[in-house]
Enzyme design. Structure first.
Site, PDB file in Angstrom:
ATOM      1  N   ASP A  67      40.874  37.690  35.049  1.00  0.00           N
ATOM      2  CA  ASP A  67      41.391  36.977  36.227  1.00  0.00           C
ATOM      3  C   ASP A  67      41.794  35.556  35.837  1.00  0.00           C
ATOM      4  OD1 ASP A  67      42.078  36.592  38.848  1.00  0.00           O
ATOM      5  OD2 ASP A  67      40.029  36.331  39.567  1.00  0.00           O
ATOM      6  N   ASN A 108      46.923  45.400  43.573  1.00  0.00           N
ATOM      7  CA  ASN A 108      48.012  44.629  42.945  1.00  0.00           C
ATOM      8  C   ASN A 108      49.402  45.178  43.270  1.00  0.00           C
ATOM      9  OD1 ASN A 108      46.141  43.876  39.888  1.00  0.00           O
ATOM     10  ND2 ASN A 108      46.362  42.682  41.762  1.00  0.00           N
TER      11      ASN A 108
HETATM   12  C1  FPP Z   1      44.675  38.554  37.440  1.00  0.00           C
HETATM   13  O1  FPP Z   1      45.181  37.237  37.429  1.00  0.00           O
HETATM   14  C2  FPP Z   1      45.361  39.340  36.467  1.00  0.00           C
HETATM   15  C3  FPP Z   1      46.168  40.382  36.758  1.00  0.00           C
HETATM   16  C4  FPP Z   1      46.412  40.841  38.124  1.00  0.00           C
HETATM   17  C5  FPP Z   1      46.877  41.122  35.729  1.00  0.00           C
HETATM   18  C6  FPP Z   1      46.217  41.136  34.390  1.00  0.00           C
HETATM   19  C7  FPP Z   1      47.288  41.368  33.440  1.00  0.00           C
HETATM   20  C8  FPP Z   1      47.343  40.878  32.197  1.00  0.00           C
HETATM   21  C9  FPP Z   1      46.258  40.162  31.532  1.00  0.00           C
HETATM   22  C10 FPP Z   1      48.591  41.055  31.411  1.00  0.00           C
HETATM   23  C11 FPP Z   1      49.029  42.479  31.279  1.00  0.00           C
HETATM   24  C12 FPP Z   1      48.028  43.289  30.548  1.00  0.00           C
HETATM   25  C13 FPP Z   1      48.337  44.143  29.567  1.00  0.00           C
HETATM   26  C14 FPP Z   1      47.254  44.948  28.974  1.00  0.00           C
HETATM   27  C15 FPP Z   1      49.678  44.279  29.038  1.00  0.00           C
HETATM   28  P1  FPP Z   1      45.830  36.675  38.745  1.00  0.00           P
HETATM   29  O2  FPP Z   1      47.294  36.796  38.598  1.00  0.00           O
HETATM   30  O3  FPP Z   1      45.255  37.341  39.938  1.00  0.00           O
HETATM   31  O4  FPP Z   1      45.361  35.193  38.647  1.00  0.00           O
HETATM   32  P2  FPP Z   1      45.047  34.210  39.866  1.00  0.00           P
HETATM   33  O5  FPP Z   1      43.857  34.785  40.581  1.00  0.00           O
HETATM   34  O6  FPP Z   1      44.742  32.934  39.169  1.00  0.00           O
HETATM   35  O7  FPP Z   1      46.287  34.156  40.694  1.00  0.00           O
END
Ligand code: FPP
Length: 252
Positions: free
Chosen positions: A19, A67
């Site tokens: 996250d 998501n």
């Molecule tokens: C949460 O951060 C993360 C995600 C919803 C996606 C995770 C994806 C990756 C690490 C990259 C893709 C992965 C692979 C394996 C190719 P957020 O966007 O919710 O962060 P925030 O809470 O700070 O907005």
């Protein structure tokens, strides 16, 4: 002392809620996708570290059911990153003897991503060094509902009796059927919640929560989590004394 050496007790299964990509980008006045791009670099770093540290299964929560409700542009960008990751990392997985898996409602993924996913699973299936398991289009409640449906189908077809449904039977119908339960769940960026991740499997998992945002998460921090884990007493509902007795070899 917590140093750069790994602890002697390494968890068999580490699961990570990645996250903080969005916040990482916002703090730099960058578009969210830049945070996800940086997040992919962390994925590569942590997969390499986990393999070197002898972790048996590494599950990464890469895309939740929820998501899908993000703006189309962000969902599309995440699917693109996933595709590029699989394409770019196949040789690395083969070279490091990593077996790739995925859990979740994979049928919802775009066809192009899905076939790349199945191709990667297939090409790495003989590898035995570590399992890298991506949770994609994943929701713990939906997974339990799918398992319930399978069990009912088996009962209706006569393959199983309702009184045979126990915890093991449920576990056997989850996406993680042949994986051990997670020993350690790490969550980055400081939130104290499970967010629908491995709800059934996390029953006795230890938690490690760090304020570090996922793009900044490092091998050193993974080591800190492992040292923290190694220092904990896992009682699985028993008393400390019972756990201690179980550790003493019989007859000594
Ligand atoms: C949460 O951060 C993360 C995600 C919803 C996606 C995770 C994806 C990756 C690490 C990259 C893709 C992965 C692979 C394996 C190719 P957020 O966007 O919710 O962060 P925030 O809470 O700070 O907005």
């Amino acid at each position: 002392m917590i140093g750069s050496e790994p602890p002697t007790k390494i968890p068999a299964h580490v699961a990570i809620i990645m996250d903080g990509n969005g916040r990482w980008a916002r703090r730099r006045a960058l578009p969210r996708i830049m945070g996800h791009r940086q997040g992919v670099k962390t994925v590569k770093r942590i997969v390499t570290a986990a393999r070197e540290l002898g972790i048996g299964v590494l599950t990464l929560y890469a895309f939740s059911m929820e998501n899908w409700r993000r703006p189309d542009e962000e969902v599309g960008a995440l699917m693109g990153l996933l595709y590029d990751y699989l394409e770019g990392e196949l040789d690395e997985m083969l070279g490091r003897n990593i077996s790739f898996r995925a859990i979740g409602d994979l049928e919802r993924l775009p066809e192009r991503v899905r076939s790349k996913l199945y191709d990667t699973i297939d090409k790495t299936s003989e590898n035995s060094g570590m399992i890298l398991n991506l949770a994609l289009s994943y929701g713990g409640r939906a997974e339990i509902a799918r398992a319930a449906r399978r069990l009912v189908e088996m009962c209706v077809s006569g393959a199983m009796r309702p009184d045979e449904i126990d915890e093991q039977a449920v576990a056997g119908c989850l996406d993680t059927a042949d994986l051990p339960d997670p020993d350690l769940i790490i969550r980055t960026s400081g939130e104290m919640r499970l967010s629908n991740f491995l709800l059934f499997q996390a029953a006795y998992a230890e938690f490690y929560i760090t304020d570090t945002l996922w793009p900044d998460f490092s091998r050193d921090e993974l080591l800190r989590a492992l040292h923290d884990y190694a220092g904990r007493e896992r009682r699985f509902g028993l008393t400390s004394e019972q756990v201690y007795q179980k550790c003493i070899p019989k007859g000594s």
